[in-house]
Motif scaffolding. Structure first.
Motif, PDB file in Angstrom:
ATOM      1  N   GLU A 127     -21.840 -15.493  -4.341  1.00  0.00           N
ATOM      2  CA  GLU A 127     -20.671 -15.207  -3.499  1.00  0.00           C
ATOM      3  C   GLU A 127     -21.139 -15.032  -2.054  1.00  0.00           C
ATOM      4  O   GLU A 127     -22.128 -14.360  -1.771  1.00  0.00           O
ATOM      5  CB  GLU A 127     -19.967 -13.938  -3.981  1.00  0.00           C
ATOM      6  N   LYS A 128     -20.372 -15.638  -1.129  1.00  0.00           N
ATOM      7  CA  LYS A 128     -20.700 -15.544   0.289  1.00  0.00           C
ATOM      8  C   LYS A 128     -19.395 -15.371   1.067  1.00  0.00           C
ATOM      9  O   LYS A 128     -18.497 -16.213   0.987  1.00  0.00           O
ATOM     10  CB  LYS A 128     -21.438 -16.791   0.757  1.00  0.00           C
ATOM     11  N   ASP A 129     -19.342 -14.253   1.815  1.00  0.00           N
ATOM     12  CA  ASP A 129     -18.148 -13.951   2.630  1.00  0.00           C
ATOM     13  C   ASP A 129     -16.884 -14.001   1.792  1.00  0.00           C
ATOM     14  O   ASP A 129     -15.849 -14.550   2.210  1.00  0.00           O
ATOM     15  CB  ASP A 129     -18.035 -14.927   3.800  1.00  0.00           C
ATOM     16  N   GLY A 130     -16.952 -13.431   0.557  1.00  0.00           N
ATOM     17  CA  GLY A 130     -15.793 -13.373  -0.315  1.00  0.00           C
ATOM     18  C   GLY A 130     -15.459 -14.677  -0.986  1.00  0.00           C
ATOM     19  O   GLY A 130     -14.443 -14.781  -1.683  1.00  0.00           O
ATOM     20  N   GLN A 131     -16.334 -15.701  -0.811  1.00  0.00           N
ATOM     21  CA  GLN A 131     -16.066 -17.014  -1.394  1.00  0.00           C
ATOM     22  C   GLN A 131     -17.170 -17.350  -2.392  1.00  0.00           C
ATOM     23  O   GLN A 131     -18.345 -17.142  -2.131  1.00  0.00           O
ATOM     24  CB  GLN A 131     -16.015 -18.084  -0.298  1.00  0.00           C
TER      25      GLN A 131
END
Length: 524
Positions: A127-131
């Motif tokens: 997961e990165k920046d909520g994505q």
């Protein structure tokens, strides 16, 4: 070499390695990067040459250059993609790089031992920046397979192009040289996928050279394909439009009884010339393989012999059937030998007598040379020998070997000619008293004798006959005056007469001194 390093890397990771060994992976990564740069420079050069060659006939060959440029673009995109994956891994650690001047880890990621980040980013997804980001490993696998397929599609699109030799067979050969592929070794393991087998729980330091290895596979594949395309320029061009029969005999001078052998072909630069070629000698067709036929003739009769060659071919340029004729010749001789004394047709006792041996049709190394009579001895080798004799009788040289029947040569044997006695350069007559007193003895001189020989005075009797006085004598051994003779010579006065009597000299090979007569000098 790079694949070998990759295998070593995987083997090391199978055990618990130290930080120093993990750090060494970055050195491997740098080495592969340098190799990639060298391949890139080579690909630049080959592409430039390819473009210049294609300009000779752009209608035929520009498509090859365009294909090469398309593959180079694919290669750049591929390598850029894997550079992005490296940066993505470092960014996911949130620790960045060591500075360039760090003494231990210059420009290396600080989380080089991190095994979790490689598993998250490349195997499981993260997961990165909520994505949610999908795992990059399967994406890499698909990228490699798709790139390989795209390259082969570009090559197959050129199949059958005019002026090229691109066929399904040549493409299959090219495909064997393409190193860009996904290994299926993971199927033999307990891992669920290629990505898990390749990246799961691998330290970040080990993944860097793995990714670089994929880039190297791409560069190597790019080089193989560009070289293949470059070689197609002019692959079917026939640059030779004149064909000349060529005969290459094993020997042009043949000894009677030996077979004459010659290889006969046509002067051409393309194998297509040989497809429908026939070679005939004296009207008889010869068996031909790869454009070469062998002609064998009997050689029982000495002299010059000729044979006619007829070659019929289909000209690849015009498609017309053409015939070329030429006459060749060879000479047949019989074995023979001559032996000649280099100085005269005689051997002299006590000196080196050089001889030359000339054997037609026989190697000098195969000759056997012997001597008999006159106490003969031979030395030397090859066609040049030296003879020494010791008795005044006939000598015989026998030559055989190399298929030559024993052949005898007789030579006369003589003693060295008599030398001439001299006082200085005089042999007698009137002489000034000063010149006479200046001499130290007698000489024995060989005149007009071409050998390196020297005779010496053995003895003589010196008699001084002063005017109106009794004669005084001295027996002298050797050519140089003894004490008594020196006193007699020093007493010379005008009007005196000197007699050199009983002169003897000894030359090389002499058993005893030979008499040379008398000399008389009148002092003035």
């Amino acid at each position: 070499m790079i694949n070998l390093m990759y295998l070593v890397l995987l083997a090391l990771l199978a055990i618990n390695v130290s930080a120093e060994i993990i750090n060494a992976f970055f050195q491997i990564d740098k080495g592969i990067a340098k190799s990639n740069a060298i391949i890139d420079d080579t690909n630049d050069y080959v592409t430039e040459v390819m473009q210049k060659n294609a300009e000779q006939d752009p209608e035929k060959y520009q498509a090859l250059v365009d294909a090469a440029q398309a593959i180079r673009t694919i290669s750049r995109d591929f390598n850029a993609y894997f550079d992005e994956r490296r940066e993505e891994l470092v960014a996911a650690t949130q620790k960045g790089y060591y500075p360039a001047d760090d003494p231990k880890h210059p420009n290396q990621p600080k989380a080089y031992k991190d095994k979790d980040v490689t598993t998250r980013v490349l195997v499981n997804g993260y997961e990165k920046d909520g994505q949610q980001i999908a795992a990059r490993g399967p994406e890499m696998e698909a990228k490699i397979e798709a790139t390989r397929s795209k390259i082969l599609e570009i090559i197959r699109a050129l199949k059958g192009s005019e002026g090229t030799n691109i066929t399904e067979e040549t493409i299959a050969d090219l495909e064997k040289t393409i190193t860009l592929e996904v290994s299926d070794d993971w199927k033999k393991s307990e891992k669920k996928s290629w990505a898990e087998f390749t990246f799961k729980k691998m330290p970040l330091a080990s993944v860097f050279p793995i990714l670089r290895k994929f880039q190297n596979d791409m560069k190597s594949t790019e080089a193989a394909v560009i070289n293949f395309l470059s070689g197609q320029i002019g692959a079917k061009a026939i640059k030779v439009d004149n064909f000349v029969p060529i005969a290459s005999p094993e020997k042009s001078y043949i000894i009677a009884g030996e077979p004459y052998k010659a290889q006969i072909t046509i002067g051409a630069s393309s194998k297509s010339v040989y497809d429908n070629m026939t070679i005939a000698v004296k009207g008889q067709n010869l068996n031909t393989q790869n454009g070469i036929a062998t002609y064998v003739a009997n050689t029982s009769t000495p002299g010059i012999h000729q044979y006619d060659v007829d070659i019929a071919i289909t000209n690849p340029t015009t498609g017309e059937r053409e015939t070329y004729k030429k006459t060749f010749e060879y000479e047949v001789g019989r074995r023979s030998v001559t032996v000649a004394a280099d100085q005269m047709n005689v051997f002299y006792i006590g000196v080196d007598n050089p001889i030359s041996i000339s054997a037609t049709g026989v190697s000098s190394n195969a000759l056997r040379i012997t001597g008999s009579g006159a106490g003969i001895r031979l030395s030397g080798n090859g066609s040049k020998r030296v003879v020494r004799v010791s008795r005044p009788e006939k000598a015989k040289i026998t030559v055989s070997g190399g298929g030559l029947s024993p052949t005898n040569f007789e030579f006369r044997v003589k003693r060295i000619p008599d030398p001439i006695p001299q006082l200085g350069n005089r042999r007698g007559g009137s002489i000034p008293s000063g010149e006479f007193r200046a001499q130290e003895g007698l000489l024995a001189v060989l005149k007009a004798f071409d050998f390196n020989a020297r005779c010496k005075i053995q003895s003589f009797e010196l008699v001084r006959a002063p005017k109106m006085q009794d004669a005084i004598s001295s027996d002298n051994t050797g050519g140089r005056y003894n004490a008594r003779s020196q006193r007699l010579v020093a007493s010379a006065r005008p009007g005196d007469t000197y007699y050199f009597d009983k002169i003897k000299a000894r030359c090389p090979g002499d058993d005893a001194g030979r008499p040379l007569g008398q000399m008389i000098f009148n002092i003035r």
